[in-house]
Motif scaffolding. Structure first.
Motif, mmCIF file in Angstrom:
data_model
loop_
_atom_site.group_PDB
_atom_site.id
_atom_site.type_symbol
_atom_site.label_atom_id
_atom_site.label_comp_id
_atom_site.label_asym_id
_atom_site.label_seq_id
_atom_site.Cartn_x
_atom_site.Cartn_y
_atom_site.Cartn_z
ATOM 1 N N GLN A 10 0.729 -1.366 0.011
ATOM 2 C CA GLN A 10 -0.025 -0.005 -0.044
ATOM 3 C C GLN A 10 0.976 1.321 -0.095
ATOM 4 O O GLN A 10 2.008 1.280 0.376
ATOM 5 N N PHE A 12 -0.795 4.381 0.842
ATOM 6 C CA PHE A 12 -1.394 5.260 2.017
ATOM 7 C C PHE A 12 -0.657 5.668 3.214
ATOM 8 O O PHE A 12 -0.247 6.752 3.610
ATOM 9 N N TRP A 13 -0.234 4.660 3.764
ATOM 10 C CA TRP A 13 0.458 4.797 5.164
ATOM 11 C C TRP A 13 1.946 4.491 4.821
ATOM 12 O O TRP A 13 2.339 3.293 4.664
ATOM 13 N N LEU A 66 -0.051 12.617 12.154
ATOM 14 C CA LEU A 66 -1.447 12.236 11.595
ATOM 15 C C LEU A 66 -2.462 13.348 11.067
ATOM 16 O O LEU A 66 -3.170 13.431 9.984
ATOM 17 N N HIS A 69 -2.057 14.901 7.868
ATOM 18 C CA HIS A 69 -2.065 14.070 6.594
ATOM 19 C C HIS A 69 -3.762 14.228 6.514
ATOM 20 O O HIS A 69 -4.105 13.912 5.380
ATOM 21 N N LEU A 70 -4.470 14.692 7.588
ATOM 22 C CA LEU A 70 -5.737 14.983 7.144
ATOM 23 C C LEU A 70 -6.135 16.148 6.115
ATOM 24 O O LEU A 70 -5.328 17.238 6.183
ATOM 25 N N PHE A 172 -6.525 -4.906 10.823
ATOM 26 C CA PHE A 172 -6.860 -4.984 9.369
ATOM 27 C C PHE A 172 -6.733 -6.326 8.706
ATOM 28 O O PHE A 172 -5.566 -6.958 8.517
ATOM 29 N N VAL A 175 -4.595 -7.881 5.419
ATOM 30 C CA VAL A 175 -2.819 -7.911 5.506
ATOM 31 C C VAL A 175 -2.430 -8.848 6.552
ATOM 32 O O VAL A 175 -2.673 -8.631 7.865
ATOM 33 N N TRP A 178 0.203 -8.034 9.500
ATOM 34 C CA TRP A 178 -0.410 -7.086 10.536
ATOM 35 C C TRP A 178 -1.306 -7.821 11.137
ATOM 36 O O TRP A 178 -1.464 -7.624 12.350
ATOM 37 N N TYR A 316 -1.234 -6.875 0.399
ATOM 38 C CA TYR A 316 -2.619 -7.145 0.030
ATOM 39 C C TYR A 316 -2.673 -8.365 -1.057
ATOM 40 O O TYR A 316 -1.862 -8.039 -1.929
ATOM 41 N N CYS B 155 -9.301 10.028 7.580
ATOM 42 C CA CYS B 155 -8.163 9.181 7.979
ATOM 43 C C CYS B 155 -7.614 8.089 6.954
ATOM 44 O O CYS B 155 -6.565 7.581 6.975
ATOM 45 N N ARG B 156 -8.596 7.624 6.263
ATOM 46 C CA ARG B 156 -8.330 6.690 5.049
ATOM 47 C C ARG B 156 -8.060 5.242 5.894
ATOM 48 O O ARG B 156 -7.440 4.365 5.145
ATOM 49 N N TYR B 157 -8.455 4.912 7.066
ATOM 50 C CA TYR B 157 -8.238 3.566 7.805
ATOM 51 C C TYR B 157 -9.039 2.686 7.039
ATOM 52 O O TYR B 157 -8.680 1.788 6.648
ATOM 53 N N MET B 159 -9.937 2.679 3.944
ATOM 54 C CA MET B 159 -9.298 2.157 2.643
ATOM 55 C C MET B 159 -8.478 1.196 2.925
ATOM 56 O O MET B 159 -7.977 0.317 2.115
ATOM 57 N N MET B 160 -7.731 1.268 4.008
ATOM 58 C CA MET B 160 -6.486 0.556 4.354
ATOM 59 C C MET B 160 -7.050 -0.873 4.844
ATOM 60 O O MET B 160 -6.469 -2.046 4.362
#
Lengths: 320, 258
Positions: A10, A12-13, A66, A69-70, A172, A175, A178, A316, B155-157, B159-160
């Protein structure tokens, strides 16, 4: 029919979330360790001030990563509201936000009486005036009378924050790397290990290597040694779990164990080298504090690398 | 003089007390209002006696057809989202909202390629709902998983957490939008089974309608809890599967012949 599966990491993070998890765990574990030390091992004003204020600074910085990032910054009010736990008791991020906020509040209140007695804070212009306010004095005296209560409230929220950094990733299911119970354990052990390393640096550098603190330094060295050993055992079991687990877990294992940054940077310099430096320190001792300080710096670096590579190796599996 | 000082002190204390009280109330009030608002929504019209679902016959899904994607884009105003100035093709393709995508699955044994539409699978146990910190990502009583954009913090959690890559994030301000499908910068969105149609009493989604109109009839939408519905009867006569069934999410969207 059995279809071919593609594996994706991913984007995103990335490093900023790794930094958030790292600073969150390190800050909370530092604050918790100093308060427990002050309450049950050795009353230590300087250590509390260093631990509480640097812990709060790290958590603020991590939370800022964090927040930045919003895209809609005002929306963050929805998660700062404690009532959110009634709406979303399943979401670890909701719990984590509350743990972080309340840990900072109780941590500051525990340190406040020490700040009021401190010559250093009495010399800082604006802070000196604020500490002299009648309301602040009253709060400080009340916290001083109930320091154990403040200390335990900060500690509970601190431990909650440390565990949350692992639970956040564990939630999650898509994944495999994790989504396993070893992650909160690994992150908790790592957070306390980095906190020991940080406090060893504080005791050696900021509090000027005092002789009376020698037993405390030794205690932190021994604890860190045990924590590093536990971390190595967890990583060893992770390696076998990932290889024999689902396909995406095996791909994560390939990504991690074929990466020199993970192998040499994290496991080599972040765990093994500090382990042997501290082992020698505990068994035979060092003539100078330099090797232990080097080990502490390496442990701190390793703590970040663990989270960095964990973020990038989350895979993923998709059948298209 | 001393008396005067006391009066001032009382006012200051009173002021501080009221300020703390007001700040506390302002912090807690939105949470209470959200709880009340959600409670009101769930009791009006939507019922757990219904579970909306979809059955997609991959044998009928044409390789080169994008009727469902186009219809979804039109129905939900996705085609109104404009490409940001200066955005490269790669950035735009990665960032533009997409509620349905056509994907290809390759059989490992025969190498036969199957095309199917992939969207939110409306799971019974949706991971996106579990991880959402504010409750913006929620599942309605009738099984539709959707996003409350008023409380989404971006926050896009979710999406994750989604195993199907079914969610999109709005990266820019959107000037043109539909009244029924509002969207704003910093919010996540995904397929909601054309909830505006369902709530208006309709029983077809835009994608099903477009697929029927194109003559393929690959998409069947309906109530999974109604034993007489066409979709329930089709479930009984066809062998359907969930994508990534091993995650045990009990998806509301199933596929025939995958």
């Amino acid at each position: 029919m059995d279809v071919t599966t593609s594996f994706y990491t991913q984007d995103f993070w990335t490093w900023w979330l790794a930094l958030y998890l790292y600073l969150g765990g390190l800050g909370a574990a530092t604050l918790t360790t100093t308060f427990l030390t002050d309450m049950y091992i050795k009353p230590h004003r300087e250590l509390v001030l260093w631990g509480a204020l640097s812990g709060i600074a790290m958590l603020s910085l991590g939370s800022a990563m964090l927040f930045l990032h919003l895209l809609d910054h005002m929306a963050v009010i929805h998660i700062l509201n404690p009532m959110v736990l009634i709406n979303q008791p399943n979401a670890w991020i909701a719990w984590g936000t509350q743990f972080i906020v309340w840990m900072m509040v109780w941590g500051f209140l525990y340190a406040l009486p020490y700040m009021m007695d401190s010559e250093f804070f009495g010399r800082i212009p604006v802070v000196r005036h604020i500490l002299a306010w009648r309301l602040v004095q009253k709060i400080g005296r009340t916290c001083g009378r109930h320091c154990r209560l403040c200390g335990w409230l900060a500690t509970i929220n601190g431990i909650g924050t440390v565990i949350y950094t692992g639970l956040l990733l564990q939630s999650f299911p898509a994944v495999a790397l994790w989504h396993n119970p070893g992650v909160p354990l690994l992150f908790t052990v790592s957070a306390f290990s980095t906190a020991m390393a940080f406090l060893l640096l504080v005791l050696n550098l900021a509090i000027k290597n005092r002789e009376e603190d020698r037993p405390l330094r030794l205690f932190y060295e021994r604890t860190d040694l045990i924590l590093i050993a536990v971390e190595l055992v967890i990583l060893f079991s992770f390696f076998f779990y990932l290889q024999r687990g689902s396909q995406s877990a095996a791909v994560s294992a390939q990504l991690l164990w074929n990466d020199w940054g993970w192998l040499i940077g994290f496991i080599g310099f972040g765990l093994l080298v500090p382990f042997f430096l501290e082992l020698k320190g505990v068994i035979r001792g060092w003539n100078s504090p330099a090797p232990i300080m080097l080990a502490s710096v390496l442990v701190l670096m390793g703590g970040y690398l663990l989270r960095h590579y964990f973020m990038y190796a989350g895979v993923y599996a998709r059948p298209w | 003089m001393g008396k005067h000082d006391d009066q001032l002190d009382m006012k200051r204390r009173e002021f501080i007390g009221k300020t703390v009280l007001a700040a506390g109330a302002a912090t807690v009030a939105p949470g209470i209002l959200l709880t009340v608002a959600r409670a009101a929504n769930e009791t009006r019209g939507v019922t757990s006696a219904v579970r909306w679902g979809m059955l997609i016959d991959t044998n009928k899904c044409a390789d080169d057809c994008t009727a469902c994607v186009d219809a979804c884009n039109k129905e939900n105003g996705i085609d109104l989202v404009q490409r940001p100035e200066g955005a490269s093709d790669a950035d735009w393709n990665a960032q533009r909202p997409q509620w349905i995508r056509k994907v290809k699955l390759r059989d490992m044994a025969t190498q036969v390629v199957t095309t199917l539409p992939m969207m939110c699978q409306h799971c019974e146990y949706p991971p996106c709902v579990d991880v959402c910190p504010t409750g913006a990502s929620f599942k309605r009583a009738d099984g539709i998983v959707m996003v409350d954009r008023h409380i989404c913090i971006g926050c896009r959690y979710c999406m994750m957490a989604c195993p199907y890559k079914a969610r999109s994030f709005i990266h820019q301000n959107v000037e043109n939008q539909l009244v029924a499908v509002p969207r704003g910068k910093g919010c996540v969105e995904s397929c909601n089974f054309c909830v505006q149609r369902i709530d208006a009493g309709n029983t077809t989604t835009a994608c099903q309608e477009a697929c029927d109109k194109a003559g393929h009839k690959a998409i069947l939408f309906g109530d999974l809890k109604d034993p007489e519905s066409e979709i329930t009867r089709a479930f009984k006569t066809h062998n359907s599967r969930q994508i990534r069934a091993e995650l045990k999410l009990n998806t509301g969207v199933r596929y025939i012949d995958v």
